[in-house]
Write an enzyme that holds these catalytic residues in place. Structure first.
Site, PDB file in Angstrom:
ATOM      1  N   SER A  15       0.841  -1.206   0.000  1.00  0.00           N
ATOM      2  CA  SER A  15       0.000   0.000   0.000  1.00  0.00           C
ATOM      3  C   SER A  15       0.877   1.258   0.000  1.00  0.00           C
ATOM      4  O   SER A  15       0.498   2.264  -0.611  1.00  0.00           O
ATOM      5  CB  SER A  15      -0.979   0.006   1.182  1.00  0.00           C
ATOM      6  OG  SER A  15      -0.306   0.202   2.393  1.00  0.00           O
ATOM      7  N   ARG A  93      13.489  -7.518   5.652  1.00  0.00           N
ATOM      8  CA  ARG A  93      14.843  -8.024   5.879  1.00  0.00           C
ATOM      9  C   ARG A  93      15.740  -6.903   6.358  1.00  0.00           C
ATOM     10  O   ARG A  93      15.585  -5.765   5.909  1.00  0.00           O
ATOM     11  CB  ARG A  93      15.459  -8.526   4.565  1.00  0.00           C
ATOM     12  CG  ARG A  93      14.930  -9.808   4.128  1.00  0.00           C
ATOM     13  CD  ARG A  93      15.518 -10.281   2.809  1.00  0.00           C
ATOM     14  NE  ARG A  93      14.763 -11.449   2.467  1.00  0.00           N
ATOM     15  CZ  ARG A  93      15.026 -12.656   2.949  1.00  0.00           C
ATOM     16  NH1 ARG A  93      16.070 -12.866   3.713  1.00  0.00           N
ATOM     17  NH2 ARG A  93      14.253 -13.667   2.629  1.00  0.00           N
ATOM     18  N   HIS A 111       8.234   3.014   9.486  1.00  0.00           N
ATOM     19  CA  HIS A 111       7.931   2.037  10.533  1.00  0.00           C
ATOM     20  C   HIS A 111       6.672   2.486  11.275  1.00  0.00           C
ATOM     21  O   HIS A 111       6.558   3.657  11.644  1.00  0.00           O
ATOM     22  CB  HIS A 111       9.111   1.920  11.502  1.00  0.00           C
ATOM     23  CG  HIS A 111       8.891   0.875  12.539  1.00  0.00           C
ATOM     24  ND1 HIS A 111       9.002  -0.480  12.258  1.00  0.00           N
ATOM     25  CD2 HIS A 111       8.500   0.962  13.834  1.00  0.00           C
ATOM     26  CE1 HIS A 111       8.716  -1.171  13.353  1.00  0.00           C
ATOM     27  NE2 HIS A 111       8.398  -0.316  14.317  1.00  0.00           N
TER      28      HIS A 111
HETATM   29  C1  GRF Z   1       3.899  -0.669   6.818  1.00  0.00           C
HETATM   30  O1  GRF Z   1       3.116  -0.594   7.983  1.00  0.00           O
HETATM   31  C2  GRF Z   1       5.283  -0.154   7.061  1.00  0.00           C
HETATM   32  O2  GRF Z   1       5.335   0.839   8.028  1.00  0.00           O
HETATM   33  C3  GRF Z   1       5.985  -1.390   7.555  1.00  0.00           C
HETATM   34  O3  GRF Z   1       5.465  -2.431   6.784  1.00  0.00           O
HETATM   35  C4  GRF Z   1       4.136  -2.108   6.401  1.00  0.00           C
HETATM   36  C5  GRF Z   1       4.030  -2.294   4.914  1.00  0.00           C
HETATM   37  O4  GRF Z   1       2.723  -2.128   4.480  1.00  0.00           O
HETATM   38  N1  GRF Z   1       7.422  -1.247   7.474  1.00  0.00           N
HETATM   39  P1  GRF Z   1       2.376  -2.064   2.925  1.00  0.00           P
HETATM   40  O5  GRF Z   1       2.925  -3.322   2.289  1.00  0.00           O
HETATM   41  O6  GRF Z   1       3.011  -0.821   2.371  1.00  0.00           O
HETATM   42  O7  GRF Z   1       0.884  -2.020   2.870  1.00  0.00           O
END
Ligand code: GRF
Length: 201
Positions: A15, A93, A111
């Site tokens: 997303s 990773r 994050h």
């Molecule tokens: C997000 O919540 C990001 O902060 C974390 O992993 C998730 C990825 O979500 N590092 P998406 O695949 O972008 O929906």
């Protein structure tokens, strides 16, 4: 103005990848998304990249002898496309020395917590279980640790009494989709891009 070349690394739904591409198309983000790097060839994000016609390097870690092996291959692809910034958006990773040395201070991550609270996996669930009243989103530079690099920006979000994990996740992701493109654009416009720098010397 010249577009800054970026690559997005992701392992899952994508997303944030989708938001970056949409913001670029809307003209709010002055970047060219040159490559998606994905360590899960069956991930949804790979389909999204293919719908947008964005080249993908999808690999399986087990096909390589070690991390250095696949990171050398990734580095080759990034250099071939003259990628200037690496954007981690749900890449599950730790980045090793090969890529850290190739993109010093040019690699950022998003994050879903207010770091240094709740690093690692399932940060939203960790915050929910801890019963904190405020959580949020952090964008930070990437170093060798788990979500430990220098913080670039953060946005806080109040956890409501009515929240369950799903509603909290939805609201955290809304913040991500606003904060991440805005932070990328700010960084890139403040620091310029490498090609522009080269041409002025
Ligand atoms: C997000 O919540 C990001 O902060 C974390 O992993 C998730 C990825 O979500 N590092 P998406 O695949 O972008 O929906």
């Amino acid at each position: 103005m010249k577009k800054t070349k970026i690559a997005v690394f992701a392992s899952g739904t994508g997303s944030n990848f989708d938001t970056i591409v949409r913001e670029r198309k809307a003209g709010h983000l002055n970047v060219e998304v040159c490559l998606l790097v994905c360590d899960k060839p069956e991930a949804l994000v790979v389909e999204k990249a293919s719908q947008y016609g964005i080249p993908t390097f999808a690999f399986e870690a087990k096909s390589y002898e070690n991390k250095e092996g696949f990171e050398r291959e990734i580095e080759k692809q990034l250099k071939k496309l003259e990628v200037e910034w690496v954007i981690l958006a749900g890449y599950m990773r730790l980045i090793g020395p090969t890529l850290l040395q190739a993109y010093p201070n040019r690699m950022i991550n998003i994050h879903p917590s207010l770091l240094p609270a709740f690093p690692g996996k399932d940060a939203i669930g960790q915050a929910f279980d801890a019963g904190v009243k405020v959580t949020g989103v952090t964008v930070h530079f990437v170093d060798e640790g788990m979500d430990t690099g220098q913080i670039i920006d953060q946005e806080a979000l109040r956890i409501l009494d009515s929240d369950d994990r799903d509603s909290l996740q939805k609201r955290v992701q809304e913040v991500e989709h606003r904060l991440f493109p805005a932070t990328i654009q700010k960084l890139i416009s403040e620091r310029g891009n490498q090609n522009e720098k080269k041409s002025t010397h």
